[in-house]
Design an enzyme around this catalytic site. Sequence first.
Site, PDB file in Angstrom:
ATOM      1  N   CYS A 261       8.442 -54.773 -14.934  1.00 39.43           N
ATOM      2  CA  CYS A 261       9.204 -55.449 -15.907  1.00 39.43           C
ATOM      3  C   CYS A 261       8.337 -55.087 -17.326  1.00 39.43           C
ATOM      4  O   CYS A 261       7.670 -56.090 -17.876  1.00 39.43           O
ATOM      5  CB  CYS A 261       9.235 -57.112 -15.524  1.00 39.43           C
ATOM      6  SG  CYS A 261       9.845 -57.172 -14.166  1.00 39.43           S
ATOM      7  N   ALA A 262       8.656 -54.209 -17.992  1.00 43.97           N
ATOM      8  CA  ALA A 262       7.651 -53.808 -18.860  1.00 43.97           C
ATOM      9  C   ALA A 262       7.785 -53.880 -20.388  1.00 43.97           C
ATOM     10  O   ALA A 262       7.054 -54.057 -21.288  1.00 43.97           O
ATOM     11  CB  ALA A 262       7.276 -52.094 -18.775  1.00 43.97           C
ATOM     12  N   GLY A 266       3.834 -54.781 -24.203  1.00 40.29           N
ATOM     13  CA  GLY A 266       2.327 -55.240 -24.379  1.00 40.29           C
ATOM     14  C   GLY A 266       1.282 -54.737 -23.356  1.00 40.29           C
ATOM     15  O   GLY A 266       0.381 -54.168 -23.428  1.00 40.29           O
ATOM     16  N   CYS A 382       4.674 -65.938 -17.771  1.00 34.49           N
ATOM     17  CA  CYS A 382       4.253 -66.701 -18.983  1.00 34.49           C
ATOM     18  C   CYS A 382       4.858 -68.309 -18.646  1.00 34.49           C
ATOM     19  O   CYS A 382       5.162 -68.738 -19.762  1.00 34.49           O
ATOM     20  CB  CYS A 382       4.501 -66.041 -20.211  1.00 34.49           C
ATOM     21  SG  CYS A 382       6.329 -65.833 -20.403  1.00 34.49           S
TER      22      CYS A 382
END
Length: 430
Positions: A261-262, A266, A382
């Site tokens: 899941c690029a 970052g 996150c």
Amino acid sequence: MSVSRQKSYKIIYDVKYNGKYSNILLLNELNDFSSKDRAFITYITYGVLSKINRLDYIIKKYSNIAFSKISKQARVILEIAIFEIVYMNSTVDYATVNEAVKLAQKNDNRAKSFVNAVLRKIAADVPNDEYIYKELKSKDFKSFITTYYSIGDFVFERLQNNYSSEFIIKLMDSMDNTPNIYIRRNNLKIDNENFLKEISYINSDFEIVGKEHTILKYKTFDRVAKNDLFEKGYYSVQDLGSTKAVLALDPCAGGEVLDLCAAPGGKSIFAAQLMNNKGKVISHDISRAKLNLLDKEAKRLGIDIINTSENDATVYNEDYENKFDRVICDVPCSGIGVMRRKPEIRYKDNSDINDLIKAQYKILENAARYTKNGCILVYSTCTLGREENQDIISRFLSENPKFELIMENEFYPFIDDSDGFYICNMRKHS
Ligand SMILES: C[S@@+](CC[C@H](N)C(=O)[O-])C[C@H]1O[C@@H](n2cnc3c(N)ncnc32)[C@H](O)[C@@H]1O
């Protein structure tokens, strides 16, 4: 009427009522404004969006018509003006009221006298934030937290399921602060000494927080991604949590990394830099548009070992079985850890949470199959709370005994000075 206030109004309105994202609007729509105006619009936009419930509480106290009868336009205009009066001490109140009336004239003329009347009462009284805090603190815990710290039921329930009341208050206090900006030197283009010298000409107000990779912390950095050094590819902007996920992956020069899941990239980028641009980074994402951003970043930074392609990580790919030295799944999540940067997350509902958790687990299961024996798998989000973090990992470890937990950690702004983040790395045994 001030053009900056009209811009703030439009952005806040679009985020609240048209499902737009504040960070994207602020990034794309302020190019024609001066640096002072950009700072003003950004401050007002983030300030209002992160305090909507608190500001609406003040509107309800001073309005003589029911809140449900106030138009969407008038609500936003009042929220901006109250934010200025109560939270930006430098503003002259009568000027703020006049500006708000002009905003009403342009955006909802019928609400003009109502806006004027409410704001005149507020300007005469100037409600003090400490008083509002005390008043709300005397209510039940949920009303206090959801109103004062301005979060919706979903985020509140998530926090309450996971943390003590004292912890929630500390966390939410820290979510009200402006996040620091972290930049990281590009080791492929410039060495430590020259980078520190060059960056100091642009903005020398930094603290070095990571010596090895030259990570610098700034309180403010206007146009951090729009200056000569950035264009030359000398540095990237990346929060500490994100950096730590890649360090936990520990990629090596010459190895093969899979980032499922690029985008926007970052972590793939830092991995390629740690690999000295030697080896292979395969970067997938479901969004081609976001992968284009990754390609652009890689080019700017002089990285050519990243290969991007559109892919649904929930779907198993047999060609990848036992193939990669390092696999990272930085899965889509509810994003509670980044509410300082994306204030709209505060008001998220829980309608898609079960599907999200299922997708996270599926992506992790696939990632595990793609990891070579003896090698490392990283799962990160996150967001905060065991539902998308520790619970996923404990279920995974109980169903996949070949994997050994190396480290898992949740990070918080008031403890770690980073976004709220979760990182877990595991080793696959044969
Ligand atoms: C947290 S972000 C990744 C951030 C990225 N790792 C970085 O460091 O810039 C999650 C990403 O997952 C992607 N995504 C969502 N569902 C997916 C799926 N089923 N397969 C692959 N990618 C997915 C989203 O498009 C989003 O870019």
